[in-house]
Design a protein around this motif. Structure first.
Motif, PDB file in Angstrom:
ATOM      1  N   TYR A  31       0.685  -1.345   0.172  1.00 51.65           N
ATOM      2  CA  TYR A  31       0.063   0.122  -0.299  1.00 51.65           C
ATOM      3  C   TYR A  31       0.823   1.308  -0.055  1.00 51.65           C
ATOM      4  O   TYR A  31       0.233   2.334   0.588  1.00 51.65           O
ATOM      5  CB  TYR A  31      -0.765   0.148   1.265  1.00 51.65           C
ATOM      6  N   ARG A  65      -4.633   5.898   1.400  1.00 51.42           N
ATOM      7  CA  ARG A  65      -3.823   4.817   1.173  1.00 51.42           C
ATOM      8  C   ARG A  65      -3.510   4.210   3.005  1.00 51.42           C
ATOM      9  O   ARG A  65      -3.770   2.901   3.283  1.00 51.42           O
ATOM     10  CB  ARG A  65      -2.554   5.385   0.554  1.00 51.42           C
ATOM     11  N   GLU A  68      -6.756   2.772   3.229  1.00 49.37           N
ATOM     12  CA  GLU A  68      -6.892   1.472   3.074  1.00 49.37           C
ATOM     13  C   GLU A  68      -6.343   0.069   2.958  1.00 49.37           C
ATOM     14  O   GLU A  68      -6.152  -1.295   3.351  1.00 49.37           O
ATOM     15  CB  GLU A  68      -6.294   1.446   1.296  1.00 49.37           C
ATOM     16  N   SER A  72      -7.498  -3.799   4.935  1.00 54.03           N
ATOM     17  CA  SER A  72      -7.229  -4.178   3.255  1.00 54.03           C
ATOM     18  C   SER A  72      -7.142  -5.916   3.990  1.00 54.03           C
ATOM     19  O   SER A  72      -6.621  -6.596   5.273  1.00 54.03           O
ATOM     20  CB  SER A  72      -5.844  -3.960   2.686  1.00 54.03           C
TER      21      SER A  72
END
Length: 97
Positions: A31, A65, A68, A72
């Motif tokens: 990421y 990010r 995320e 994830s």
């Protein structure tokens, strides 16, 4: 804007903690994150620091990010292990623009 994960950890199970580190590092890289500080025992200039605790700072290119990564599937396995491997305080912070 750059974003940071700041983590204060105490290892509960070294073998599980090692597996967590491996999984977390791979997911962080995927990421766009990178470690700035990993497993340090900081020197307190003011206040107290428990010597059993370690400091980790990870930089991500953006808060988006970072979030995320945290949500994830790649990091989910590490999170399941973390529950038994580490006691931690985890903070998210955005950098200056």
């Amino acid at each position: 804007m750059t974003a940071y994960v700041i983590s204060e950890v105490r290892v509960l199970d070294e073998a599980l903690a090692q597996r967590y580190r491996e999984l977390a590092a791979a997911s962080i890289a995927r990421y766009g994150g990178r470690y700035l500080v990993r497993g340090a025992v900081p020197e307190p200039a003011e206040g107290a620091w428990d010597d059993e605790r370690r400091l980790i700072i990870v930089e991500f290119p953006s808060a988006e990010r970072l979030r995320e990564w945290y949500a994830s599937a790649e990091y989910a396995e590490a999170l399941r292990i973390r529950e038994h491997a580490l006691e931690r305080r985890l903070l998210f912070a955005e950098g200056l623009s």
